[in-house]
Design a protein around this motif. Sequence first.
Motif, mmCIF file in Angstrom:
data_model
loop_
_atom_site.group_PDB
_atom_site.id
_atom_site.type_symbol
_atom_site.label_atom_id
_atom_site.label_comp_id
_atom_site.label_asym_id
_atom_site.label_seq_id
_atom_site.Cartn_x
_atom_site.Cartn_y
_atom_site.Cartn_z
ATOM 1 N N ALA A 60 0.823 -1.215 0.000
ATOM 2 C CA ALA A 60 0.000 0.000 0.000
ATOM 3 C C ALA A 60 0.856 1.264 0.000
ATOM 4 O O ALA A 60 0.547 2.247 -0.686
ATOM 5 C CB ALA A 60 -0.920 -0.005 1.219
ATOM 6 N N LEU A 61 1.927 1.269 0.792
ATOM 7 C CA LEU A 61 2.877 2.384 0.857
ATOM 8 C C LEU A 61 4.280 1.827 0.659
ATOM 9 O O LEU A 61 4.578 0.715 1.102
ATOM 10 C CB LEU A 61 2.814 3.095 2.215
ATOM 11 N N CYS A 111 -4.651 4.950 -3.311
ATOM 12 C CA CYS A 111 -3.198 5.204 -3.298
ATOM 13 C C CYS A 111 -2.572 5.025 -1.919
ATOM 14 O O CYS A 111 -1.357 5.127 -1.773
ATOM 15 C CB CYS A 111 -2.894 6.601 -3.831
ATOM 16 N N GLY A 112 -3.380 4.796 -0.883
ATOM 17 C CA GLY A 112 -2.814 4.579 0.448
ATOM 18 C C GLY A 112 -2.977 5.741 1.408
ATOM 19 O O GLY A 112 -2.344 5.756 2.473
ATOM 20 N N ARG A 136 0.145 7.130 -7.201
ATOM 21 C CA ARG A 136 -0.670 5.918 -7.265
ATOM 22 C C ARG A 136 -0.008 4.839 -6.422
ATOM 23 O O ARG A 136 1.179 4.927 -6.089
ATOM 24 C CB ARG A 136 -0.810 5.458 -8.722
ATOM 25 N N ARG A 137 -0.773 3.793 -6.087
ATOM 26 C CA ARG A 137 -0.241 2.713 -5.242
ATOM 27 C C ARG A 137 0.933 2.000 -5.906
ATOM 28 O O ARG A 137 0.866 1.715 -7.092
ATOM 29 C CB ARG A 137 -1.363 1.705 -4.960
ATOM 30 N N PRO A 138 1.986 1.686 -5.097
ATOM 31 C CA PRO A 138 2.162 1.978 -3.671
ATOM 32 C C PRO A 138 2.443 3.453 -3.421
ATOM 33 O O PRO A 138 3.255 4.073 -4.114
ATOM 34 C CB PRO A 138 3.349 1.097 -3.273
ATOM 35 N N GLY A 139 1.752 3.997 -2.451
ATOM 36 C CA GLY A 139 1.771 5.435 -2.242
ATOM 37 C C GLY A 139 3.057 5.973 -1.644
ATOM 38 O O GLY A 139 3.704 5.319 -0.825
ATOM 39 N N GLU A 160 -1.699 5.715 -13.766
ATOM 40 C CA GLU A 160 -2.312 4.461 -13.343
ATOM 41 C C GLU A 160 -3.376 3.990 -14.341
ATOM 42 O O GLU A 160 -4.120 3.059 -14.072
ATOM 43 C CB GLU A 160 -2.917 4.574 -11.948
ATOM 44 N N THR A 162 -4.394 4.442 4.654
ATOM 45 C CA THR A 162 -3.364 3.610 5.293
ATOM 46 C C THR A 162 -2.327 4.483 5.986
ATOM 47 O O THR A 162 -1.932 4.208 7.129
ATOM 48 C CB THR A 162 -2.689 2.705 4.252
#
Length: 262
Positions: A24-25, A46-47, A212-215, A258, A50
């Motif tokens: 996620a990050l 995008c986190g 975008r993920r991982p943020g 993304e 989180t």
Amino acid sequence: MPLLEMKGVTVAFPQKKGRPPLVALEGMDLSVEQGELVALVGPSGCGKTTALNVLAGQVPHTQGQVRLAGEPVNGVLPSVGYISQGDTLLPWRTVLDNVALAMELRGVPKVQRRERARELMAKMGLSGFEENYPRELSGGMRKRAAIARVLAVDPAILMMDEPFAPLDALTRQRLQDEILSLWESTGCTILYVTHDLTEAITLADRVLLLSRRPGRVVEDYAIDLPRPRRVMDVKFTPRFVELEKTLWQALQVQLWEEGGIP
């Protein structure tokens, strides 16, 4: 020393059936100074939430450092008031007792906490609904009650995850002004997640744009609109329009990367 800090933080969630972890990050750096009001924006998924949960001590990180006033964060922080996307009201308690709950858990005497709860309900436009139950309120009214419950204990750090999303435009503006008044009068530190660039620019000292993920933080925008601010005083000024255009263009880049449609 920043009040809140993430250095090189990675968060990976395990998945079922032998699939690789969901990252996620990754390598995220972030800092928030004492008394700042900071917004996190970025593409959906995008986190952002989180990152907020990691800083609040609700989600463990896989790698890196997370610190509060220089000390490692290893669990839920009592100094943090957290307003989630849902209203999280207890259905078996009246609205008044829901608003007073956090004060009750901190040992505030009953008369004092109920008086404070009534004051906050009046500010939130909920007078007359003290003895109702959450099921008897609209979604927006439940959200206002949940916000009042967190504000009742005057948190030193306030974290918010899309706090105004389910509200109508007029109520949203009133609560945005209420949050600004709270911040100006108490000097608390606020970190919040939003998809609304207009809201982010209106409220924040800084807006952090996540990839975008991982943020990770890809841009850090200083919002140099004069304070004190009120929503209708700033959102039509030339500088506001300029900032909104800049942030929207940067967000478009992330959306295109993304494969999304701006």
